[in-house]
Design an enzyme around this catalytic site. Structure first.
Site, PDB file in Angstrom:
ATOM      1  N   TYR A  64       0.880  -1.171  -0.119  1.00 53.00           N
ATOM      2  CA  TYR A  64       0.140  -0.205  -0.008  1.00 53.00           C
ATOM      3  C   TYR A  64       0.665   1.311  -0.162  1.00 53.00           C
ATOM      4  O   TYR A  64       1.458   1.654   0.880  1.00 53.00           O
ATOM      5  CB  TYR A  64      -0.985   0.122   1.311  1.00 53.00           C
ATOM      6  N   PRO A 214     -15.835  -4.052   2.531  1.00 52.38           N
ATOM      7  CA  PRO A 214     -17.061  -4.257   3.162  1.00 52.38           C
ATOM      8  C   PRO A 214     -18.327  -3.238   2.794  1.00 52.38           C
ATOM      9  O   PRO A 214     -19.244  -3.395   3.079  1.00 52.38           O
ATOM     10  CB  PRO A 214     -16.767  -4.174   4.752  1.00 52.38           C
ATOM     11  N   LEU A 215     -17.980  -2.323   2.364  1.00 52.20           N
ATOM     12  CA  LEU A 215     -18.683  -1.103   1.938  1.00 52.20           C
ATOM     13  C   LEU A 215     -18.784  -0.894   0.476  1.00 52.20           C
ATOM     14  O   LEU A 215     -19.262   0.072  -0.054  1.00 52.20           O
ATOM     15  CB  LEU A 215     -18.608   0.292   2.756  1.00 52.20           C
ATOM     16  N   PHE A 218     -14.177   0.800  -3.943  1.00 50.48           N
ATOM     17  CA  PHE A 218     -14.208   1.921  -4.791  1.00 50.48           C
ATOM     18  C   PHE A 218     -15.609   2.363  -5.482  1.00 50.48           C
ATOM     19  O   PHE A 218     -15.724   3.675  -5.957  1.00 50.48           O
ATOM     20  CB  PHE A 218     -13.324   1.751  -5.900  1.00 50.48           C
TER      21      PHE A 218
END
Length: 290
Positions: A64, A214-215, A218
């Site tokens: 990352y 989880p949401l 992107f």
């Protein structure tokens, strides 16, 4: 600051009691998880606020940035609290153009473990997830060579526990034939539910399941039913989506990410949100719709 409820899960073959509400560090890097953040001080503030809330489980990777999130974690939190677990993953590298490139050769995996140790300021990594090949989902390839390398690193005392990411049930079984697996991290959320059977199988074995995106990742989750339930519960749609995950299975650990302290607190409120039977039925119906 409101403190998280003490809701923990300790996987089989593991001595770590994870608070089921964790934090994913991906968004601490720059746009597209590449380069430095626009506001490093804000990133540091989010990490410190997460720990103050009672989060004891951070998810990161040295690819990352690359290196960015691990360096910020070290700057913000080192020396680490005794009960803080940093879970990292290996198996990919970032190209100079920001591409996600498979890096699963033995020396690449070994280099990745040492890079994580160095940038996090640790002598041993508590949990390392092997991120299997496949950029858009698991490719199903054998993990034998990569697991052999990870087992050697474990024998050398550099890795305590092994997890898997971006894998099929067949790959999980392949790994379990040679080593205990403490967690599986795959793409899963209210509307992306290909892993339902795997989650139930892992729950029966006492293995943690950690959904990434989880949401929605992107492309944030958006459904009329999610909004309807959120309005009825006086919550946000994202809080409902996180609460649904936590109620989905006892082995579920959620790691929503954010670069904002206010958003972190908003997400964390989902840990105490209970969905009633009617809300759960509505959400299940929406998830099952074509």
């Amino acid at each position: 600051m409101t403190h998280l409820t003490d809701d923990r899960f300790t996987p089989a073959h593991c001595d770590i009691a994870f608070n089921r509400f964790g934090y994913g560090a991906m968004q601490l890097a720059g746009p597209h998880v590449f380069g430095p953040p626009k506001d490093r001080a804000a990133a540091i503030a989010v990490l410190r606020a997460a720990v103050e809330l009672g989060i004891n489980h951070l998810d990161t990777a040295d690819f990352y940035g690359p290196h960015v999130t691990n360096q910020i974690i070290r700057e913000a939190l080192h020396p680490y609290r005794d009960d803080l677990t940093i879970v990292t993953k290996i198996g990919f590298l970032r190209g100079a153009d920001g591409a996600w490139n498979v890096a699963a050769e033995p020396q690449q995996l070994r280099d990745a473990v040492h890079a994580n140790l160095r940038h996090l300021g640790l002598a041993v990594l508590d949990v390392v997830n092997l991120r299997a090949p496949g950029v858009n989902g698991p490719d199903g390839s054998s993990l034998a060579q990569s697991l052999d390398t990870l087992l050697r690193l474990k024998q050398e005392g550099l890795v305590r526990h092994i997890g898997l990411s971006n894998v099929t049930a067949t790959q999980v079984a392949e790994a379990q034939a040679v080593t205990p697996i403490v967690c599986v991290q795959n793409h899963y959320n209210l509307v992306h539910r290909a892993d339902d059977a795997l989650i139930d199988s892992l729950a029966a074995q006492g293995i943690a399941y950690v959904p990434f995106f989880p949401l929605g990742g992107f492309t944030p989750l958006q459904t009329d039913t999610l909004t309807q339930v959120a309005v009825a519960l006086e919550a946000t749609p994202m809080q409902v989506a996180l609460a649904w995950l936590l109620q989905r299975a006892p082995n579920m650990l959620v790691i929503p990410g954010t670069s904002s302290v206010a958003h972190l607190r908003e997400n964390a409120a989902a840990a105490s949100l209970r969905l009633d039977a009617q809300s759960l039925a509505l959400l299940e119906g929406a998830a099952a719709a074509p």
